[in-house]
Design a protein around this motif. Structure first.
Motif, PDB file in Angstrom:
ATOM      1  N   SER A 171       0.826  -1.203   0.000  1.00  0.00           N
ATOM      2  CA  SER A 171       0.000   0.000   0.000  1.00  0.00           C
ATOM      3  C   SER A 171       0.864   1.257   0.000  1.00  0.00           C
ATOM      4  O   SER A 171       0.569   2.231  -0.714  1.00  0.00           O
ATOM      5  CB  SER A 171      -0.943   0.006   1.209  1.00  0.00           C
ATOM      6  N   VAL A 172       1.929   1.230   0.819  1.00  0.00           N
ATOM      7  CA  VAL A 172       2.842   2.380   0.835  1.00  0.00           C
ATOM      8  C   VAL A 172       3.487   2.546  -0.538  1.00  0.00           C
ATOM      9  O   VAL A 172       3.580   3.665  -1.074  1.00  0.00           O
ATOM     10  CB  VAL A 172       3.910   2.211   1.931  1.00  0.00           C
ATOM     11  N   TYR A 173       3.927   1.441  -1.125  1.00  0.00           N
ATOM     12  CA  TYR A 173       4.550   1.478  -2.451  1.00  0.00           C
ATOM     13  C   TYR A 173       3.570   1.979  -3.510  1.00  0.00           C
ATOM     14  O   TYR A 173       3.891   2.858  -4.317  1.00  0.00           O
ATOM     15  CB  TYR A 173       5.052   0.081  -2.800  1.00  0.00           C
ATOM     16  N   ARG A 174       2.340   1.450  -3.490  1.00  0.00           N
ATOM     17  CA  ARG A 174       1.350   1.815  -4.517  1.00  0.00           C
ATOM     18  C   ARG A 174       0.918   3.267  -4.383  1.00  0.00           C
ATOM     19  O   ARG A 174       0.546   3.910  -5.372  1.00  0.00           O
ATOM     20  CB  ARG A 174       0.124   0.891  -4.395  1.00  0.00           C
ATOM     21  N   SER A 175       0.971   3.813  -3.178  1.00  0.00           N
ATOM     22  CA  SER A 175       0.550   5.198  -2.974  1.00  0.00           C
ATOM     23  C   SER A 175       1.498   6.197  -3.622  1.00  0.00           C
ATOM     24  O   SER A 175       1.171   7.385  -3.735  1.00  0.00           O
ATOM     25  CB  SER A 175       0.442   5.503  -1.477  1.00  0.00           C
ATOM     26  N   SER A 186      -4.658   4.035  -2.008  1.00  0.00           N
ATOM     27  CA  SER A 186      -3.571   3.533  -1.170  1.00  0.00           C
ATOM     28  C   SER A 186      -3.072   4.617  -0.223  1.00  0.00           C
ATOM     29  O   SER A 186      -2.721   4.337   0.938  1.00  0.00           O
ATOM     30  CB  SER A 186      -2.427   3.030  -2.045  1.00  0.00           C
ATOM     31  N   ALA A 187      -3.043   5.876  -0.688  1.00  0.00           N
ATOM     32  CA  ALA A 187      -2.632   6.974   0.176  1.00  0.00           C
ATOM     33  C   ALA A 187      -3.605   7.144   1.338  1.00  0.00           C
ATOM     34  O   ALA A 187      -3.195   7.403   2.483  1.00  0.00           O
ATOM     35  CB  ALA A 187      -2.527   8.264  -0.632  1.00  0.00           C
ATOM     36  N   ILE A 188      -4.896   6.983   1.069  1.00  0.00           N
ATOM     37  CA  ILE A 188      -5.888   7.052   2.149  1.00  0.00           C
ATOM     38  C   ILE A 188      -5.690   5.904   3.132  1.00  0.00           C
ATOM     39  O   ILE A 188      -5.807   6.079   4.352  1.00  0.00           O
ATOM     40  CB  ILE A 188      -7.313   7.034   1.559  1.00  0.00           C
TER      41      ILE A 188
END
Length: 427
Positions: A30-34, A398-400
């Motif tokens: 998620s961190v990577y995709r954001s 992903s940022a959310i």
């Protein structure tokens, strides 16, 4: 016990692998995709996080989450504390606790459907508005003929604000005809037939009736056979903008005004035709979030009550009795003895509910209608909409998700510190 480290590691390995696959990998991805755009191929850096704090819908969701975190756990815990303390002294306390705890057995989906019906705008369907309208109508009588209006070209005109007046001033000895239409059938059920008013010396007389004949026929503006009189209509005589006399129509629609009404305009006030009070728009933009929080509290107050009641059972009764012997009243015992002793339990309840409301999704998605969904938006719902909705942008979603993780982390750290502190105190 002399166990070798690699033996312990072998036993822990399956659990660690499962934890890594189900928790650590999703967090890392998620961190990577954001950090990438909607397509997932172009590096976006902090652009997605910038959108999180600049997009109006996401800012609304963040603001609503703050309201949820502050209000829902506080109110649910307070109610649970009150219920736990009060039910401790009554015979039917166990039955009451069962009833309060029962909503916990209902899924969020079912609870959402229930409260969507409870908050229905129509008082004939929505329980909340049925009660509210009943209370309102107890203190403010509804209009006798909501929506009714004069028949066109029959001597009545609009006077502003929903009222109607005669075209010309009236004189004694000449009965006034005031025909109305658009009266609901249920409002004239069982009404008497309209009667022509008789002239009276020194008085103004007239008739207010439903100028409608079943099956057609009849003359407009004239009282025909079978047409119904409208009882309970207020008729006012107005001179120079001041009401000089008033009367209420009888069961056959007739009314009589005194000599003071001679030369005045007759007015039918707007209160005769005001639309029936329809209650509160619980799911409108202004109240949708408090209404959904109310549904959440209905579900989780029982959870708080059970945990607090368990903690209350472990409170030494000697301390409570000692406080009463020293002259403390029940409120002082509750505030200065019971609540401080229950502080660890209250902290557990509040922290658990705070973590829970940060992830709230189901109730908001089900209860809020489409017209108010943006006003009731929360981060978990916005995450779903950004990731799988119409305008899909999994980078923003992903940022959310990362933002939600950052918001939950301090609460979890605080909870872990509290648990460690309690363990040290026990030792």
């Amino acid at each position: 016990m002399g166990t070798r480290g690699w033996v312990a590691a072998c036993f822990l390995l399956p659990a660690l692998a499962l934890l890594g696959a189900l928790v650590l990998y999703p967090i890392g991805y998620s961190v990577y995709r954001s950090l990438f755009d909607a397509s997932g191929t172009n590096f976006a850096g902090a652009d997605n996080y910038q959108e999180v704090f600049t997009d109006a819908r996401i800012r609304t969701a963040l603001r609503n989450n703050i309201v949820w975190v502050v209000v829902a756990p506080t109110v649910a815990t307070a109610l649970g504390l009150v219920f736990a303390v009060l039910t401790e002294r009554v015979r039917w306390g166990t039955a009451f606790k069962l009833v309060v705890f029962m909503p916990m057995a209902i899924s969020m989906l079912a609870a959402g459907i229930i409260f969507r019906l409870v908050y229905e705008q129509d008082p004939d369907r929505g329980v909340a508005n049925a009660v509210w309208v009943a209370v309102h109508d107890t203190f403010a009588a509804p209009a006798p003929y909501p929506g009714a209006r004069p028949r066109p070209n029959t001597g009545l005109k609009e006077a502003g604000g929903g009222a109607y007046t005669t075209w010309a001033a009236v004189r004694t000895g000449s009965p006034v005809l005031m025909p109305l239409v658009a009266v609901k059938p249920e409002d004239v059920g069982g009404a008497k037939d309209a009667a022509p008013a008789r002239p009276a010396a020194g008085r103004i007389t007239g008739t207010v009736w439903l100028d409608f004949t079943r099956g057609g026929g009849g003359a407009p503006g004239a009282i025909d056979r079978g047409e119904k009189g409208l009882a309970g209509v207020t008729v006012e005589a107005v001179k120079d903008g001041r009401t000089v006399a008033s009367a209420t129509t009888a069961s056959d629609g007739t009314f009589t005004l005194p000599q003071a009404a001679d030369g005045a305009l007759l007015r039918l006030p707007a209160a005769n035709f005001a639309t029936a009070y329809n209650g509160i728009d619980w799911l409108g933009p202004a109240l949708v979030t408090p209404s959904i929080i109310g549904a959440y509290i209905w579900m989780w107050a029982g959870f708080a009550m059970v945990l607090i009641a368990a903690g209350l059972a472990g409170v030494p009764r000697e301390l409570l009795e000692a406080a009463r012997v020293d002259g403390a009243n029940e409120w002082q015992v509750f505030r200065r003895v019971t609540v401080p002793l229950l502080a660890p339990v209250l902290a557990v309840v509040v922290v658990t509910l705070m973590i829970n409301v940060l992830k709230i999704f189901d109730l908001v998605y089900i209860i809020a209608p489409g017209s108010s969904l943006d006003n009731a938006n929360v981060l978990a719902l916005q995450l779903y909409q950004s990731s799988f909705g119409t305008n899909v942008n999994q980078g923003v979603g992903s940022a959310i998700a990362v933002l939600l993780l950052l918001l939950v982390t301090p609460v979890m750290v605080m909870n872990l510190r509290r648990i460690r502190r309690e363990r040290k105190e026990r030792r």
